[in-house]
Write a protein that holds these residues in place. Structure first.
Motif, PDB file in Angstrom:
ATOM      1  N   HIS A  96       0.623  -1.176  -0.021  1.00 57.14           N
ATOM      2  CA  HIS A  96       0.018  -0.079   0.052  1.00 57.14           C
ATOM      3  C   HIS A  96       0.917   1.416  -0.023  1.00 57.14           C
ATOM      4  CE1 HIS A  96      -3.076   2.736   0.750  1.00 57.14           C
ATOM      5  NE2 HIS A  96      -2.667   3.273   2.220  1.00 57.14           N
ATOM      6  N   ARG A  97       2.210   1.310   0.640  1.00 59.25           N
ATOM      7  CA  ARG A  97       2.827   2.289   0.741  1.00 59.25           C
ATOM      8  C   ARG A  97       3.540   2.697  -0.669  1.00 59.25           C
ATOM      9  NH1 ARG A  97       5.085   4.198   5.894  1.00 59.25           N
ATOM     10  NH2 ARG A  97       3.734   3.614   7.664  1.00 59.25           N
ATOM     11  N   VAL A  98       3.888   1.444  -1.474  1.00 57.34           N
ATOM     12  CA  VAL A  98       4.487   1.655  -2.826  1.00 57.34           C
ATOM     13  C   VAL A  98       3.210   2.436  -3.405  1.00 57.34           C
ATOM     14  CG1 VAL A  98       5.147   0.265  -4.728  1.00 57.34           C
ATOM     15  CG2 VAL A  98       5.796  -0.557  -2.358  1.00 57.34           C
ATOM     16  N   TRP A  99       2.239   1.656  -3.331  1.00 57.82           N
ATOM     17  CA  TRP A  99       1.078   2.443  -4.248  1.00 57.82           C
ATOM     18  C   TRP A  99       1.011   3.826  -3.960  1.00 57.82           C
ATOM     19  CZ3 TRP A  99      -3.576   4.988  -2.274  1.00 57.82           C
ATOM     20  CH2 TRP A  99      -4.315   5.179  -3.447  1.00 57.82           C
ATOM     21  N   LYS A 100       1.078   4.386  -2.664  1.00 57.44           N
ATOM     22  CA  LYS A 100       1.151   5.722  -2.377  1.00 57.44           C
ATOM     23  C   LYS A 100       2.142   6.654  -3.129  1.00 57.44           C
ATOM     24  CE  LYS A 100       0.590   5.702   2.187  1.00 57.44           C
ATOM     25  NZ  LYS A 100       0.369   6.209   3.437  1.00 57.44           N
ATOM     26  N   GLU A 101       3.310   6.004  -3.046  1.00 58.58           N
ATOM     27  CA  GLU A 101       4.560   6.530  -3.723  1.00 58.58           C
ATOM     28  C   GLU A 101       4.096   6.828  -5.060  1.00 58.58           C
ATOM     29  OE1 GLU A 101       7.468   7.686  -2.815  1.00 58.58           O
ATOM     30  OE2 GLU A 101       6.850   7.264  -0.698  1.00 58.58           O
ATOM     31  N   TYR A 102       3.451   5.987  -6.111  1.00 56.16           N
ATOM     32  CA  TYR A 102       3.080   6.094  -7.237  1.00 56.16           C
ATOM     33  C   TYR A 102       1.845   7.058  -7.486  1.00 56.16           C
ATOM     34  CZ  TYR A 102       6.830   2.912  -8.936  1.00 56.16           C
ATOM     35  OH  TYR A 102       7.954   2.231  -9.059  1.00 56.16           O
ATOM     36  N   PRO A 150      13.084  -0.656  -8.154  1.00 56.29           N
ATOM     37  CA  PRO A 150      13.893  -0.949  -6.785  1.00 56.29           C
ATOM     38  C   PRO A 150      13.870   0.154  -5.995  1.00 56.29           C
ATOM     39  CG  PRO A 150      14.688  -2.002  -8.691  1.00 56.29           C
ATOM     40  CD  PRO A 150      13.745  -1.036  -9.327  1.00 56.29           C
ATOM     41  N   HIS A 151      14.304   1.395  -6.559  1.00 51.51           N
ATOM     42  CA  HIS A 151      14.477   2.563  -5.494  1.00 51.51           C
ATOM     43  C   HIS A 151      13.313   3.223  -4.810  1.00 51.51           C
ATOM     44  CE1 HIS A 151      13.050   5.015  -8.995  1.00 51.51           C
ATOM     45  NE2 HIS A 151      12.712   6.057  -8.259  1.00 51.51           N
ATOM     46  N   VAL A 152      12.113   2.870  -5.534  1.00 53.53           N
ATOM     47  CA  VAL A 152      11.007   3.040  -4.844  1.00 53.53           C
ATOM     48  C   VAL A 152      10.636   2.217  -3.796  1.00 53.53           C
ATOM     49  CG1 VAL A 152       8.423   3.168  -4.962  1.00 53.53           C
ATOM     50  CG2 VAL A 152       9.849   4.001  -6.855  1.00 53.53           C
ATOM     51  N   ALA A 153      11.045   0.890  -3.849  1.00 58.84           N
ATOM     52  CA  ALA A 153      10.973  -0.096  -2.715  1.00 58.84           C
ATOM     53  C   ALA A 153      11.780   0.221  -1.441  1.00 58.84           C
ATOM     54  CB  ALA A 153      11.110  -1.474  -3.032  1.00 58.84           C
ATOM     55  N   GLU A 154      13.116   0.844  -1.972  1.00 57.28           N
ATOM     56  CA  GLU A 154      14.072   1.012  -0.878  1.00 57.28           C
ATOM     57  C   GLU A 154      13.531   2.271   0.051  1.00 57.28           C
ATOM     58  OE1 GLU A 154      18.659   1.624   0.288  1.00 57.28           O
ATOM     59  OE2 GLU A 154      18.145   1.023  -2.060  1.00 57.28           O
ATOM     60  N   LYS A 155      12.932   3.256  -0.790  1.00 57.09           N
ATOM     61  CA  LYS A 155      12.428   4.462  -0.108  1.00 57.09           C
ATOM     62  C   LYS A 155      11.447   4.168   0.730  1.00 57.09           C
ATOM     63  CE  LYS A 155      10.599   9.019  -1.178  1.00 57.09           C
ATOM     64  NZ  LYS A 155       9.683   9.225  -0.420  1.00 57.09           N
ATOM     65  N   VAL A 156      10.550   3.422   0.214  1.00 60.96           N
ATOM     66  CA  VAL A 156       9.400   2.994   1.128  1.00 60.96           C
ATOM     67  C   VAL A 156      10.008   2.507   2.506  1.00 60.96           C
ATOM     68  CG1 VAL A 156       7.524   1.239   1.499  1.00 60.96           C
ATOM     69  CG2 VAL A 156       7.630   2.697  -0.535  1.00 60.96           C
ATOM     70  N   PHE A 157      11.035   1.506   2.246  1.00 52.28           N
ATOM     71  CA  PHE A 157      11.544   0.885   3.591  1.00 52.28           C
ATOM     72  C   PHE A 157      12.111   1.800   4.597  1.00 52.28           C
ATOM     73  CE2 PHE A 157      11.658  -3.187   1.271  1.00 52.28           C
ATOM     74  CZ  PHE A 157      10.652  -4.041   2.002  1.00 52.28           C
ATOM     75  N   ASP A 158      13.019   2.697   3.926  1.00 55.76           N
ATOM     76  CA  ASP A 158      13.701   3.797   4.678  1.00 55.76           C
ATOM     77  C   ASP A 158      12.954   4.752   5.277  1.00 55.76           C
ATOM     78  OD1 ASP A 158      16.148   2.724   3.836  1.00 55.76           O
ATOM     79  OD2 ASP A 158      16.393   4.154   2.383  1.00 55.76           O
ATOM     80  N   ASP A 159      11.729   4.980   4.489  1.00 56.66           N
ATOM     81  CA  ASP A 159      10.780   6.223   5.305  1.00 56.66           C
ATOM     82  C   ASP A 159       9.986   5.445   6.348  1.00 56.66           C
ATOM     83  OD1 ASP A 159      11.798   7.943   3.437  1.00 56.66           O
ATOM     84  OD2 ASP A 159       9.980   7.734   2.178  1.00 56.66           O
TER      85      ASP A 159
END
Length: 705
Positions: A94-100, A136-145
């Protein structure tokens, strides 16, 4: 000095002496409720859940980047039935979805153009709040955030001292130490690595390699000579491939990447593990494409087998260039010789750090060289080389690692032998699974384990398995060691599982599910002052359900969350693939985003003409009917599937592409309108003759006009 302080000082001195760290260079020990070792996706959900339950937690990560494979290139998520992905695992997507939803995330492509290419519904599930396909960089951003938002401490680039750094007293881990000299005391420890290093160093039993079928009464474990599930095999080629340096001459030696050793007896166990690879993120966008360069140490002789495969007529290089946003791919293994580096990882699970680095470097050299060979070698068909050269590494991914993934795909390493071992019998529900703490649903999927020479003198891959499953339970006992071995350790990644069952359990959404469940159990063990083995399952289950975990399968895979459709809910007459007359060779699957009925089926990209299916309708009256074909699209599908409609006036054959999104409700394509009469055929026939990718069958609909 109090007795407690004296004991603490004594234990610290003992540990410093054991790992040979001078006192002047030692780092002051710290204490936490929960110590998580690993930087994988499971490590993050473990830490998030422990924090939510009010426990102090630290993530001791050997990795500099968080997320493991999820942020390391595996952007085309292996979900299975998305309905059973709940809790923090679903929150991640869901957080990935919000990034997009942010316009700036679509740097190289519009969301509309991405969806119009047939990927939108494959990326987003039915509730439109969860995205399964990402960069990949979107997933890493989600984890870091996520960890920053939760205030969780992450100690990166901290490697467990595997030889001296784990202090166990009376079956309880007291502390762990890293090679940098950091010491972490904890009440509970969680090994969330792909390798199971903490588990092994704590003295917990485990297994590496394939068990025999007899070990757990399984059918698909052990050596699988003669079992061919995917198109990764040499039998799909128009002619056989010779393994010898001088073709036909065994005395000349064997070419690279082929083992001269016999494969072993069918069903027997061995110490081999399925192949590893890097999930590459490629781009064909000119402004974001880094051309494939010649790697240092490249030797074209290493790819002689690839040249012979092309000579034999294979053309499927691009069948696993799965499209993710912004003109990129998650590129995975596909074909007889692919990005999977078969046979070069057997010693990885228990190797030293130095040896693992060598194995990782060898895999990178192999894979970069594989790309360079296809892009430049004159023996490669010109059309294939030209197409590959339109791609390159994505310039905005893995920018600190020469655009190469920072995580090798460790598909399996150690697997714990704990309180409970999951087997294919639990996944196939021939025996019950007690005390569930999560669910899986992806096909039992083992990649090839070895490449050998058949008695007839040809090359053959072995170990590739694909067995469909419906959603199944995963037992809490598979997360905990035997109590006599360790009382305060949980293992959500290297779980208690046979090799073949692990082929399904090993998916990233499941690791995140099990990480949350492990943290919940650890917190309850602290609160109850008991071992992890003694956590009351009713309390554990109650908390898991309250936090969104899914512990029961939906009534039907087809009706939950809009992923599939009950045929009875569609207009007209609908015949599902389960009711079609089928030849052998079709494999059921639930890996796509939507389907009709309980599943759809594919031909494993066989291209032989031997896979046929006939859908026969019983129509209520004579007349004109529009005939529609349902199929879940993917870019690995065939682009010219011959479909024949048999009607009152004869036969009509059309060819359709199953790579593009069906235009009718993103689910069906019209084959035309025809007259049907009682006593004359009302059939649709599909065959995989001369196709160029996977052929899928799902359902056929007859709509009266």
């Amino acid at each position: 000095m109090s007795s407690t302080a004296r004991m603490f000082l004594f234990s610290s001195l003992w540990l410093l002496t054991a790992i040979n760290i001078p006192w002047s260079h030692a780092i002051e020990p710290e204490s936490f409720d929960v110590v998580v070792y690993g930087g994988t996706s499971a490590a993050i959900t473990t830490a998030i859940q422990a924090n939510k339950m009010g426990k102090t937690v630290v993530v001791v990560s050997p990795d500099k980047h968080l997320g493991g494979l999820t942020s390391g290139g595996l952007g085309w998520t292996d979900t299975g039935n998305k309905a059973v992905i709940g809790g923090l695992s679903r929150e991640f997507y869901h957080r990935v979805w919000k990034e997009y939803q942010q316009p700036e995330t679509w740097r190289w492509q519009t969301v509309q153009s991405y969806g119009n290419k047939g990927q939108g519904n494959a990326a987003i599930d039915g509730d439109l709040r969860t995205m399964w396909v990402f960069e990949p960089h979107v997933a890493e951003k989600v984890f870091d955030d996520w960890v920053k938002e939760a205030g969780i401490r992450i100690d990166r680039d901290q490697w467990l001292d595997r030889e001296h750094g784990v202090k166990v007293v009376d079956g309880t881990i007291q502390s762990i130490a890293t090679l940098a000299g950091k010491i972490y005391h904890g009440r509970m420890f969680i090994d969330a690595t792909y390798e199971g290093d903490l588990m092994a160093a704590a003295g917990v039993s485990y297994h590496v390699g394939r068990e025999s079928n007899a070990t757990y009464g399984e059918q698909h474990n052990g050596v699988q000579t003669g079992v061919l599930h995917h198109s990764h095999h040499f039998d799909v080629l128009p002619r056989r491939v010779d393994p010898y340096v001088v073709p036909g001459d065994p005395t000349s030696g064997v070419i690279a990447c082929v083992s001269p050793d016999p494969p072993g007896e069918f069903g027997a166990g061995d110490n081999k593990v399925q192949a590893y690879c890097f999930r590459m993120c490629l781009s064909n966008h000119p402004e974001n494409r880094v051309p494939f360069a010649k790697p240092e140490g490249y030797d074209p002789k290493h790819y002689e087998l690839m040249a012979r495969i092309f000579d034999a007529g294979w053309e499927g290089v691009f069948n696993k260039f799965d499209l993710i946003p912004n003109h990129k791919t998650d590129t995975n293994n596909h074909g007889p010789m692919s990005s999977d580096n078969i046979g070069f990882n057997y010693d990885y699970p228990e190797a030293s750090y130095e040896r693992r680095r060598e194995i990782i470097a060898q895999h990178e050299l192999y894979q970069r060289g594989w790309l360079y060979f296809i892009a430049t070698d004159p023996r490669v068909p010109k059309a294939i080389a030209e197409q590959l050269n339109s791609w390159g590494l994505a310039a905005d991914e893995f920018v600190d690692n020469d655009h190469w993934p920072h995580q090798l795909y460790i598909r399996e390493a150690r697997r714990m032998i704990g309180d409970f071992v999951m087997t294919e019998n639990h996944l196939l529900k021939t025996i019950p699974t007690p005390n569930p703490v999560g669910m899986g649903s992806y096909t039992i999927d083992s990649h090839n384990v070895q490449r050998y020479i058949t008695p007839e003198g040809y090359v053959q891959n072995e170990g590739d398995i694909a067995v469909p499953v419906s959603p199944y339970l995963i037992s809490y006992g598979s997360l905990v060691p035997k109590e006599k071995e360790c009382k305060n350790l949980l293992v959500p990644v290297c779980v208690g599982s046979s090799h073949i069952a692990y082929g399904s359990i090993r998916m990233e959404p499941v690791f995140m599910i099990l990480g949350q469940s492990a943290a919940t159990a650890a917190a309850l063990a602290i609160d109850g002052n008991c071992s992890v083995q003694q956590v009351p399952h009713d309390k554990l289950q109650q908390r898991l359900l309250a936090d969104g975990q899914v512990l029961t399968a939906p009534a039907t895979a087809a009706s939950h969350r809009g992923r599939g459709i009950d045929p009875s809910e569609l207009e007209g007459v609908v015949v599902d693939n389960e009711n079609a007359k089928r030849s052998a060779g079709w494999t059921a699957s639930t890996a796509s985003a939507r389907w009709v009925g309980l599943n759809y089926m594919h031909d494993s990209d066989a291209r032989t003409g031997n896979c046929e299916a006939t859908f026969t309708a019983v129509l209520p009256k004579d007349g004109m009917y529009e005939v529609r074909l349902a199929y879940p699209p993917n870019n690995n599908r065939a682009s010219q599937v011959p479909v024949t409609v048999r009607h009152a006036n004869g036969e009509t054959t059309v060819k359709i592409s199953q790579r593009t999104m069906p235009p009718i409700d993103d689910m069906m394509i019209s084959l035309g309108t025809f007259r049907f009469e009682n006593g004359k055929p009302s059939e649709v026939h599909i065959v995989n003759l001369n196709t160029d990718g996977h052929v899928v069958i799902d359902a056929v609909q007859w709509l009266p006009q």
